[in-house]
Design an enzyme around this catalytic site. Sequence first.
Site, PDB file in Angstrom:
ATOM      1  N   LYS A 199       0.845  -1.203   0.000  1.00  0.00           N
ATOM      2  CA  LYS A 199       0.000   0.000   0.000  1.00  0.00           C
ATOM      3  C   LYS A 199       0.875   1.245   0.000  1.00  0.00           C
ATOM      4  CE  LYS A 199      -3.431  -2.365   2.771  1.00  0.00           C
ATOM      5  NZ  LYS A 199      -3.714  -2.514   4.205  1.00  0.00           N
ATOM      6  N   GLY A 357      -1.219  -6.017   9.217  1.00  0.00           N
ATOM      7  CA  GLY A 357      -1.866  -7.321   9.169  1.00  0.00           C
ATOM      8  C   GLY A 357      -1.010  -8.349   8.456  1.00  0.00           C
TER       9      GLY A 357
HETATM   10  P1  ADP Z   1       0.700  -4.741   5.971  1.00  0.00           P
HETATM   11  O1  ADP Z   1      -0.635  -5.453   5.933  1.00  0.00           O
HETATM   12  O2  ADP Z   1       1.702  -5.450   6.802  1.00  0.00           O
HETATM   13  O3  ADP Z   1       0.548  -3.291   6.323  1.00  0.00           O
HETATM   14  P2  ADP Z   1       0.589  -4.319   3.126  1.00  0.00           P
HETATM   15  O4  ADP Z   1      -0.840  -4.696   3.126  1.00  0.00           O
HETATM   16  O5  ADP Z   1       0.947  -2.925   2.785  1.00  0.00           O
HETATM   17  O6  ADP Z   1       1.290  -4.765   4.492  1.00  0.00           O
HETATM   18  O7  ADP Z   1       1.376  -5.204   2.045  1.00  0.00           O
HETATM   19  C1  ADP Z   1       1.428  -6.600   2.091  1.00  0.00           C
HETATM   20  C2  ADP Z   1       1.546  -7.155   0.715  1.00  0.00           C
HETATM   21  O8  ADP Z   1       2.624  -6.558   0.018  1.00  0.00           O
HETATM   22  C3  ADP Z   1       1.827  -8.634   0.679  1.00  0.00           C
HETATM   23  O9  ADP Z   1       0.683  -9.286   0.200  1.00  0.00           O
HETATM   24  C4  ADP Z   1       3.015  -8.775  -0.276  1.00  0.00           C
HETATM   25  O10 ADP Z   1       2.854  -9.826  -1.200  1.00  0.00           O
HETATM   26  C5  ADP Z   1       3.015  -7.446  -0.989  1.00  0.00           C
HETATM   27  N1  ADP Z   1       4.321  -7.052  -1.548  1.00  0.00           N
HETATM   28  C6  ADP Z   1       5.487  -6.928  -0.901  1.00  0.00           C
HETATM   29  N2  ADP Z   1       6.482  -6.603  -1.744  1.00  0.00           N
HETATM   30  C7  ADP Z   1       5.924  -6.511  -2.981  1.00  0.00           C
HETATM   31  C8  ADP Z   1       6.443  -6.226  -4.288  1.00  0.00           C
HETATM   32  N3  ADP Z   1       7.724  -5.961  -4.488  1.00  0.00           N
HETATM   33  N4  ADP Z   1       5.573  -6.242  -5.304  1.00  0.00           N
HETATM   34  C9  ADP Z   1       4.263  -6.514  -5.108  1.00  0.00           C
HETATM   35  N5  ADP Z   1       3.723  -6.786  -3.901  1.00  0.00           N
HETATM   36  C10 ADP Z   1       4.545  -6.796  -2.843  1.00  0.00           C
HETATM   37 MG    MG Z   2      -2.157  -5.586   4.447  1.00  0.00          MG
END
Ligand code: ADP
Ligand code: MG
Length: 400
Positions: A199, A357
Amino acid sequence: MKTIDDLEVAGKRVFVRADLNVPLDGDTITDDGRIRAVAPTIARLAEAGAKVIVASHLGRPKGAPDPQFSLAPVAKRLGEILGKPVAFAADTVGDSAKATVAALGDGEVTLLENLRFNAGETSKDDAERAAFADQLAALADAYVGDGFGAVHRKHASVYDLPARLPHAAGDLIATEVGVLKKLTEDVKRPYVVVLGGAKVSDKLAVIDELLGKADRLLIGGGMAYTFLKAKGYEVGISLLQEDQIPAVTEYMERAERDGVELVLPVDILASADFPDLKTKAPADFVTVDADRIPSDKEGLDIGPKTRELYASKLADAATVFWNGPLGVFEHPDYAGGTSAIAQALLDTDAFTVVGGGDSAAAVRTLGFDETAFGHISTGGGASLEYLEGKTLPGLAALED
Ligand code: ADP
Ligand code: MG
């Protein structure tokens, strides 16, 4: 903020706004961390003789019932965790909810269906939210806010409902806020922040604030590519927020000027295809330096040199906040960067906080001992907005 101890709960109908928004694969809960996190609050209220009405959202249904977002599997799991039956109401404020609540004895627990099955929950229209909050208020005598992951939302059950009932913060919110206070007031240094995830636009705002607070910022995940692009590198078909390039450029200049270390990946695992997360079939990727991403490929994890670099930048930390997986950790070939960071956190003597999450789920599904971290937050957006210094509607509503 009042706590549960300030509320009269024995014999009362107590509405607990929880965050039971767990990841589901069909009707299988793939990570029950959020259920376990709020269970002690529910158990304490039940033991004190309350009739406990638990409510939450799950996913993003469109304001109407949608079976794929039903909380029914969560009711079952909550019952297993509490070791007692949890009656499930098939609606939020309808006949099923009214009947289920009316049948509750002291010390018994019910879970209402997904709050977002009602358009009033998330409505931007104050009157529509108020109308739903009135209906929810009619079910209960008191309110406990314990859905930390949702406190940054101005939603009916989070923001409008507490104003209508005697209210208090639950134990999970009290713990979460206590931890975040440690990161904002008088933080122990070096304070290192690791930011990843997908995000990007949500998370760029927090960088603005953190540049004045943290000593080091390590960037990974999807947001790294906007930075690499701003440096003039080819990022191929990686996640990119083109419109944020000016902002990101300004962050890099400010970091340089203010002596904040803003560290970017030096190598990347890149592929022409997003991996198959269902079959987890082996991925076809190349490991390249960060300024050598092929134009037909996307970056999906940080490479081995970056993992080592980031571990060295974490080694002497006194405080670490980590939000967002460093790669597409759901596929084993792209979980290495996220694993390396989790391990680096465990290898420091720092107070370590993991928020988000997916980040919390990653730590658990990759086999780390969650109790070895200082704190695993149930809130991603909520913890980031707290660190940004924003007023969170769900906390403000519990304040008076
Ligand atoms: P959180 O829930 O911990 O705040 P986010 O929802 O922002 O984290 O992001 C989690 C997602 O980011 C995971 O599903 C992961 O697959 C994705 N992600 C991480 N690095 C990349 C990347 N380089 N390209 C696309 N998606 C990514
Ligand atoms: Mg998330």
